[in-house]
Motif scaffolding. Sequence first.
Motif, PDB file in Angstrom:
ATOM      1  N   ASN A 286     -32.704 -36.524  46.109  1.00  0.00           N
ATOM      2  CA  ASN A 286     -33.155 -35.400  46.906  1.00  0.00           C
ATOM      3  C   ASN A 286     -32.622 -35.648  48.195  1.00  0.00           C
ATOM      4  N   GLY A 287     -31.795 -36.626  48.404  1.00  0.00           N
ATOM      5  CA  GLY A 287     -30.830 -36.660  49.743  1.00  0.00           C
ATOM      6  C   GLY A 287     -31.841 -37.550  50.557  1.00  0.00           C
ATOM      7  N   VAL A 288     -32.540 -37.991  50.310  1.00  0.00           N
ATOM      8  CA  VAL A 288     -33.632 -39.052  51.225  1.00  0.00           C
ATOM      9  C   VAL A 288     -32.847 -40.160  51.551  1.00  0.00           C
ATOM     10  N   GLY A 289     -32.069 -40.799  50.753  1.00  0.00           N
ATOM     11  CA  GLY A 289     -31.234 -42.068  50.942  1.00  0.00           C
ATOM     12  C   GLY A 289     -30.182 -41.537  51.930  1.00  0.00           C
ATOM     13  N   ALA A 290     -29.296 -40.729  51.957  1.00  0.00           N
ATOM     14  CA  ALA A 290     -28.595 -40.252  52.613  1.00  0.00           C
ATOM     15  C   ALA A 290     -28.873 -39.833  53.998  1.00  0.00           C
ATOM     16  N   THR A 291     -29.812 -39.220  53.857  1.00  0.00           N
ATOM     17  CA  THR A 291     -30.615 -38.902  55.284  1.00  0.00           C
ATOM     18  C   THR A 291     -30.855 -40.227  56.116  1.00  0.00           C
ATOM     19  N   LEU A 292     -31.400 -41.096  55.524  1.00  0.00           N
ATOM     20  CA  LEU A 292     -31.949 -42.278  56.140  1.00  0.00           C
ATOM     21  C   LEU A 292     -30.606 -42.893  56.594  1.00  0.00           C
ATOM     22  N   ILE A 293     -29.619 -42.988  56.116  1.00  0.00           N
ATOM     23  CA  ILE A 293     -28.232 -43.522  56.582  1.00  0.00           C
ATOM     24  C   ILE A 293     -27.678 -42.651  57.571  1.00  0.00           C
ATOM     25  N   LYS A 294     -27.838 -41.559  57.412  1.00  0.00           N
ATOM     26  CA  LYS A 294     -27.315 -40.405  58.720  1.00  0.00           C
ATOM     27  C   LYS A 294     -28.309 -40.946  60.007  1.00  0.00           C
ATOM     28  N   VAL A 295     -29.459 -41.042  59.842  1.00  0.00           N
ATOM     29  CA  VAL A 295     -30.258 -41.184  60.975  1.00  0.00           C
ATOM     30  C   VAL A 295     -30.059 -42.592  61.612  1.00  0.00           C
ATOM     31  N   ALA A 296     -29.695 -43.591  60.522  1.00  0.00           N
ATOM     32  CA  ALA A 296     -29.381 -44.854  60.992  1.00  0.00           C
ATOM     33  C   ALA A 296     -28.101 -44.750  61.828  1.00  0.00           C
ATOM     34  N   ALA A 297     -27.196 -44.263  61.345  1.00  0.00           N
ATOM     35  CA  ALA A 297     -25.897 -43.896  62.046  1.00  0.00           C
ATOM     36  C   ALA A 297     -26.002 -43.470  63.472  1.00  0.00           C
ATOM     37  N   GLU A 298     -26.836 -42.472  63.551  1.00  0.00           N
ATOM     38  CA  GLU A 298     -27.307 -41.645  64.768  1.00  0.00           C
ATOM     39  C   GLU A 298     -27.718 -42.855  65.745  1.00  0.00           C
ATOM     40  N   GLY A 299     -28.683 -43.331  65.260  1.00  0.00           N
ATOM     41  CA  GLY A 299     -29.314 -44.475  66.182  1.00  0.00           C
ATOM     42  C   GLY A 299     -28.278 -45.358  66.555  1.00  0.00           C
ATOM     43  N   SER A 300     -27.514 -46.101  65.631  1.00  0.00           N
ATOM     44  CA  SER A 300     -26.742 -46.977  66.040  1.00  0.00           C
ATOM     45  C   SER A 300     -25.669 -46.592  66.884  1.00  0.00           C
ATOM     46  N   ARG A 301     -25.062 -45.270  66.851  1.00  0.00           N
ATOM     47  CA  ARG A 301     -24.135 -44.551  67.826  1.00  0.00           C
ATOM     48  C   ARG A 301     -24.693 -44.667  69.299  1.00  0.00           C
ATOM     49  N   THR A 302     -25.964 -44.147  69.159  1.00  0.00           N
ATOM     50  CA  THR A 302     -26.843 -43.914  70.418  1.00  0.00           C
ATOM     51  C   THR A 302     -26.941 -45.287  71.453  1.00  0.00           C
ATOM     52  N   ALA A 303     -26.997 -46.396  70.325  1.00  0.00           N
ATOM     53  CA  ALA A 303     -27.121 -47.677  70.844  1.00  0.00           C
ATOM     54  C   ALA A 303     -25.961 -48.310  71.452  1.00  0.00           C
ATOM     55  N   GLY A 304     -24.596 -47.533  71.497  1.00  0.00           N
ATOM     56  CA  GLY A 304     -23.538 -48.136  71.656  1.00  0.00           C
ATOM     57  C   GLY A 304     -22.710 -48.792  70.615  1.00  0.00           C
ATOM     58  N   CYS A 305     -23.168 -48.797  69.314  1.00  0.00           N
ATOM     59  CA  CYS A 305     -22.381 -49.475  68.266  1.00  0.00           C
ATOM     60  C   CYS A 305     -21.275 -48.379  67.959  1.00  0.00           C
ATOM     61  N   GLU A 306     -20.144 -49.094  67.562  1.00  0.00           N
ATOM     62  CA  GLU A 306     -18.792 -48.292  67.421  1.00  0.00           C
ATOM     63  C   GLU A 306     -18.606 -48.484  65.572  1.00  0.00           C
ATOM     64  N   TRP A 307     -19.380 -49.327  64.932  1.00  0.00           N
ATOM     65  CA  TRP A 307     -19.169 -49.651  63.414  1.00  0.00           C
ATOM     66  C   TRP A 307     -20.326 -49.783  62.714  1.00  0.00           C
ATOM     67  N   LEU A 308     -20.372 -49.443  61.671  1.00  0.00           N
ATOM     68  CA  LEU A 308     -21.575 -49.386  60.706  1.00  0.00           C
ATOM     69  C   LEU A 308     -21.100 -49.903  59.505  1.00  0.00           C
ATOM     70  N   HIS A 309     -21.532 -51.005  58.954  1.00  0.00           N
ATOM     71  CA  HIS A 309     -21.111 -51.846  57.894  1.00  0.00           C
ATOM     72  C   HIS A 309     -22.287 -51.812  56.790  1.00  0.00           C
ATOM     73  N   VAL A 310     -21.913 -51.890  55.605  1.00  0.00           N
ATOM     74  CA  VAL A 310     -22.614 -51.989  54.428  1.00  0.00           C
ATOM     75  C   VAL A 310     -21.867 -52.758  53.366  1.00  0.00           C
ATOM     76  N   ASP A 311     -22.851 -53.640  52.795  1.00  0.00           N
ATOM     77  CA  ASP A 311     -22.468 -54.041  51.359  1.00  0.00           C
ATOM     78  C   ASP A 311     -23.444 -53.774  50.248  1.00  0.00           C
ATOM     79  N   PHE A 312     -22.717 -53.660  49.258  1.00  0.00           N
ATOM     80  CA  PHE A 312     -23.755 -53.075  47.997  1.00  0.00           C
ATOM     81  C   PHE A 312     -23.080 -53.582  46.727  1.00  0.00           C
TER      82      PHE A 312
END
Length: 131
Positions: free
Chosen positions: A81-107
Amino acid sequence: MTIRYEWRGDIDNSALNALHAEGFDHPVGRTDWRTRLQRHSLGWVCAREDDRLVGFVNVAWDGGVHAFILDTVVARHSRSNGVGATLIKVAAEGSRTAGCEWLHVDFEEHLRPFYFDACGFRGTVAGLIAL
């Protein structure tokens, strides 16, 4: 289904242990998530349907410009239902706001369509040592 997403939302250890066990198919643990997250994470995202925790992702970091996705999990009844993708979107926004330039993931390979197609990650060359 109305889902509310919270960057650095309040953590209930019991609820997160139960969700983690459901998502990763292991017995319910007794991890002190609240302490772990406060000590080691840039942030995290909680997804709640009413007051029930239905999704979670942890964002670790190097203290600089690199953030790392860990423990992405969505309750069975809320998947696709898009919950996981929205979790990642919010995580990316929070990381960007904190000054991060890269978001990594292993899977694991079966999650490639989720992370690449639904979330917008792209492939890189990386290495791993099993400890």
